[in-house]
Design a protein around this motif. Structure first.
Motif, PDB file in Angstrom:
ATOM      1  N   LEU A 177       6.517   4.126  -3.145  1.00 35.06           N
ATOM      2  CA  LEU A 177       5.400   4.530  -2.606  1.00 35.06           C
ATOM      3  C   LEU A 177       4.320   3.509  -3.333  1.00 35.06           C
ATOM      4  O   LEU A 177       3.158   3.656  -2.319  1.00 35.06           O
ATOM      5  CB  LEU A 177       5.061   6.181  -2.983  1.00 35.06           C
ATOM      6  N   GLY A 178       4.284   3.196  -4.109  1.00 32.89           N
ATOM      7  CA  GLY A 178       3.471   2.184  -4.945  1.00 32.89           C
ATOM      8  C   GLY A 178       3.630   0.975  -5.055  1.00 32.89           C
ATOM      9  O   GLY A 178       4.921   0.627  -4.862  1.00 32.89           O
ATOM     10  N   ASP A 191      -5.219  -3.845   2.131  1.00 31.85           N
ATOM     11  CA  ASP A 191      -4.805  -2.332   2.189  1.00 31.85           C
ATOM     12  C   ASP A 191      -4.115  -2.047   3.902  1.00 31.85           C
ATOM     13  O   ASP A 191      -3.308  -1.228   3.735  1.00 31.85           O
ATOM     14  CB  ASP A 191      -5.656  -1.563   2.056  1.00 31.85           C
ATOM     15  N   ARG A 195      -0.331  -0.334   3.818  1.00 31.74           N
ATOM     16  CA  ARG A 195       0.028   0.804   4.708  1.00 31.74           C
ATOM     17  C   ARG A 195       0.704   0.572   5.687  1.00 31.74           C
ATOM     18  O   ARG A 195       2.041   1.320   5.856  1.00 31.74           O
ATOM     19  CB  ARG A 195      -1.310   1.227   5.257  1.00 31.74           C
ATOM     20  N   GLY A 198       4.114   1.064   4.178  1.00 29.08           N
ATOM     21  CA  GLY A 198       4.667   2.162   3.793  1.00 29.08           C
ATOM     22  C   GLY A 198       3.850   2.472   2.257  1.00 29.08           C
ATOM     23  O   GLY A 198       4.609   3.534   1.724  1.00 29.08           O
ATOM     24  N   ARG A 200       1.232   3.498  -0.604  1.00 29.34           N
ATOM     25  CA  ARG A 200       0.113   4.157  -0.892  1.00 29.34           C
ATOM     26  C   ARG A 200      -0.791   3.883  -1.860  1.00 29.34           C
ATOM     27  O   ARG A 200      -1.817   4.814  -1.900  1.00 29.34           O
ATOM     28  CB  ARG A 200       0.598   5.724  -0.599  1.00 29.34           C
ATOM     29  N   TYR A 201      -0.245   3.276  -2.756  1.00 31.79           N
ATOM     30  CA  TYR A 201      -1.207   3.213  -3.906  1.00 31.79           C
ATOM     31  C   TYR A 201      -0.839   1.840  -4.736  1.00 31.79           C
ATOM     32  O   TYR A 201       0.302   1.379  -4.915  1.00 31.79           O
ATOM     33  CB  TYR A 201      -1.309   4.301  -4.924  1.00 31.79           C
ATOM     34  N   CYS A 225     -10.028   6.117  -2.655  1.00 30.61           N
ATOM     35  CA  CYS A 225      -9.206   5.901  -1.308  1.00 30.61           C
ATOM     36  C   CYS A 225      -9.805   4.984  -0.476  1.00 30.61           C
ATOM     37  O   CYS A 225     -11.007   5.112  -0.341  1.00 30.61           O
ATOM     38  CB  CYS A 225      -8.921   7.080  -0.838  1.00 30.61           C
ATOM     39  N   GLY A 229      -6.679   4.298   4.039  1.00 31.22           N
ATOM     40  CA  GLY A 229      -5.802   5.350   3.345  1.00 31.22           C
ATOM     41  C   GLY A 229      -4.990   4.757   2.139  1.00 31.22           C
ATOM     42  O   GLY A 229      -4.024   5.618   2.139  1.00 31.22           O
ATOM     43  N   VAL A 230      -5.335   4.257   1.420  1.00 30.33           N
ATOM     44  CA  VAL A 230      -4.496   3.519   0.273  1.00 30.33           C
ATOM     45  C   VAL A 230      -5.246   3.851  -0.835  1.00 30.33           C
ATOM     46  O   VAL A 230      -6.626   3.544  -1.002  1.00 30.33           O
ATOM     47  CB  VAL A 230      -4.097   2.173   0.372  1.00 30.33           C
ATOM     48  N   ARG A 378       2.199   8.444  -9.495  1.00 37.02           N
ATOM     49  CA  ARG A 378       2.192   9.378  -8.126  1.00 37.02           C
ATOM     50  C   ARG A 378       1.776  10.922  -8.516  1.00 37.02           C
ATOM     51  O   ARG A 378       1.464  11.658  -7.589  1.00 37.02           O
ATOM     52  CB  ARG A 378       3.871   9.339  -7.552  1.00 37.02           C
TER      53      ARG A 378
END
Length: 538
Positions: A177-178, A191, A195, A198, A200-201, A225, A229-230, A378
């Motif tokens: 996720l990251g 970003d 995204r 997939g 997210r951070y 953020c 959306g990241v 996370r």
């Protein structure tokens, strides 16, 4: 318990240094990182997680090239013999170094046992710690490509990120996720491609948040953020400096092990010949202590493990007390729980700073008494409410804070080579190929393009260390790329056995997808010309 938490974030990475030749310098890089960093790090985390009184939490990025090395069966088979060779050399050290030699031999034997117990499958040990919610595993760029310098062809950025996510999922068993962005480097619009893959951070250096628009209300002490959306976390310099600085931080303590004095320099060449060496070189056998920063290497004193262990306890207590003071001060001024993000290269812990894994162990042991919580990135995102909307600033954590370390007189020649190869890859992927054989060639061309983009080679060229190796690697991969593209275009034929040899050398990313380089803007005209001399700097 102090309000807020500390997020330790480690970045474990090596370039793809797989070599078919046992005993090569590149192989040494990997094996030294195994015995000095990755095995001790796993040991520290597993022991802490087995203690109900401790609550270890850590975020760690495993780069796709490192995962490829960790999963390589040939390297797994060679590693125990590499350890045995070094164990055989330790008794040959000066008797005055006996305590350090015996301590190091015991550590090597212990980690060798841990290696054998898991059949060398370190990836699944990391994955098990993630399932236990001890670690949060991040990915990186596929080959640690410096993304701001690839942005002219966004397909190249997309290829780096999608390939990384696919390889992480294949080897770890779970999609990341990251991401640890290579060199924590960010540019406007990255970003979007994060995204797309997939992700997210990520972590940025402090000014990546502090110069964002609008300026974050909580500075680096809470994630933001982006409009795509990241989420982004900012490095806190106060939480990193005591560990990061070799001069002013803990690693420079006179009682800790000296990095630069190595038994490989001290032993007669006759003792090194059984290893296939005809000249001295570092072997990862270091038996002296820092002593004094101004002391020449031949005046370093013998390493004393007991004294170093006491200093580790004291330094861990000092670090935790400093973080508690920070969190207490911030907690009184913020209406959300403050977060201290402390990112480091994983190899600092054990390779550069031998006592680093023991320091982490002491942090987890002492944290409950010191009232300090550790957390994973996370977990922070799962627990916080709405984040401030803010676009990060272009930045990196390299010298100067931006991109000049990877774009300067020593390495700028690489950039147009990447540009030309990326353009050719995008154009070919827009046209497709007409046979299964050509698809194999295109897949291998994608691997060679990714390998040529590794920022490690640019870094080495700028740093001035092993520059010939770095230059040769870039030219080798670009040369192979162009030879494959010319074969696809029908302008040349591949020599018999050439492809098999290349696939043996560069056999990472088995699930690579050339469609990841499909044009973002299909109507764009061709913008490349094949070079007259493949892979040569201009």
């Amino acid at each position: 318990m102090t309000k807020g938490a500390v997020a330790l974030v480690l970045h474990a990475h090596l370039p793809y240094v797989r070599s078919a030749k046992p005993g090569s310098l590149e192989e040494d890089w990997f094996f030294q990182a195994l015995i000095e960093c990755y095995l001790p790090l796993l040991e520290a985390l597993e022991q802490a997680s087995a203690d109900p009184e401790q609550h270890p939490k850590l975020t760690i990025g495993l780069s796709p090239t490192l995962l490829s090395l960790l999963s390589d069966q040939d390297l797994k088979q060679r590693f125990p013999q590499w350890l045995n060779e070094r164990l055989a050399l330790l008794p040959k050290a000066d008797p005055a170094l006996r305590d350090g030699a015996e301590h190091l031999a015991a550590a090597i034997k212990r980690h060798k046992g841990g290696w054998q117990d898991c059949d060398g499958d370190l990836i699944q040990r990391f994955a098990a710690l993630q399932r236990q919610e001890v670690v949060d595993l991040l990915t990186c760029g596929a080959t640690h490509g410096y993304l701001p310098l690839l942005r002219h062809h966004p397909e190249a950025v997309r290829g780096q990120l999608r390939t990384a996510v696919r390889e992480h999922q294949r080897l770890v068993g779970e999609s990341p996720l990251g991401i640890w962005l290579p060199e924590c480097a960010y540019y406007e619009g990255l970003d979007r491609w994060m995204r797309d893959a997939g992700l997210r951070y990520a972590v940025l250096d402090g000014h990546g948040l502090l110069h964002g628009r609008p300026r974050p209300r909580y500075g680096v002490y809470a994630p933001i953020c982006s409009r795509n959306g990241v989420a982004f976390f900012g490095r806190d310099s106060e939480a990193t400096l005591p560990v990061w600085s070799a001069k002013d931080g803990y690693p420079g303590d006179p009682h800790y092990r000296e990095f630069h004095r190595d038994l490989g320099w001290d032993l007669p060449i006759e003792e090194l010949k059984p290893l296939g060496l005809d000249q001295p070189r570092p072997l990862g056998l270091k038996l002296h202590r820092v002593t004094d920063h101004s002391a020449p290497l031949d005046q370093k004193r013998p390493y004393e493990p007991g004294l170093a262990a006491e200093r580790v306890k004291e330094h861990a207590a000092d670090y935790l007390q400093g973080r508690r003071r920070q969190l207490d001060q911030l907690g009184g001024a913020m209406d959300v729980s403050p977060l201290l993000v402390a990112p480091f290269d994983a190899e600092l812990f054990g390779h550069w700073w031998f006592e680093g894994p023991a320091f982490l162990s002491q942090l987890f042991q002492q944290a409950p008494q010191q009232g300090v919580n550790f957390t994973r990135l996370r977990d922070v995102l799962n627990s916080v409410g709405q984040l401030q909307l803010c676009d990060p600033s272009p930045s990196s954590w390299g010298q100067g804070g931006y991109h000049d370390y990877w774009l300067n007189d020593s390495n700028a020649w690489i950039i147009p080579e990447w540009e030309r190869a990326s353009a050719a890859m995008v154009q070919r992927c827009s046209r497709g190929v007409g046979s299964e054989k050509a698809m194999q060639w295109l897949q291998q061309a994608a691997r060679e393009l990714l390998l040529a983009q590794s920022s490690d080679w640019s870094f080495i060229l700028r740093a001035g260390t092993t520059t010939e190796l770095a230059r040769e690697r870039v030219q080798r991969h670009l040369g192979r790329f162009w030879q494959l593209m010319q074969a696809i275009n029908g302008t040349t034929e591949l020599p018999e056995g050439w492809l098999e040899e290349v696939q043996t050398d560069d056999r990472l990313f088995p699930l690579i997808q050339p469609l990841d380089w499909a044009p973002v803007n299909p109507s764009a005209p061709p913008i490349y010309k094949e070079p007259q001399q493949s892979g040569a700097p201009h």
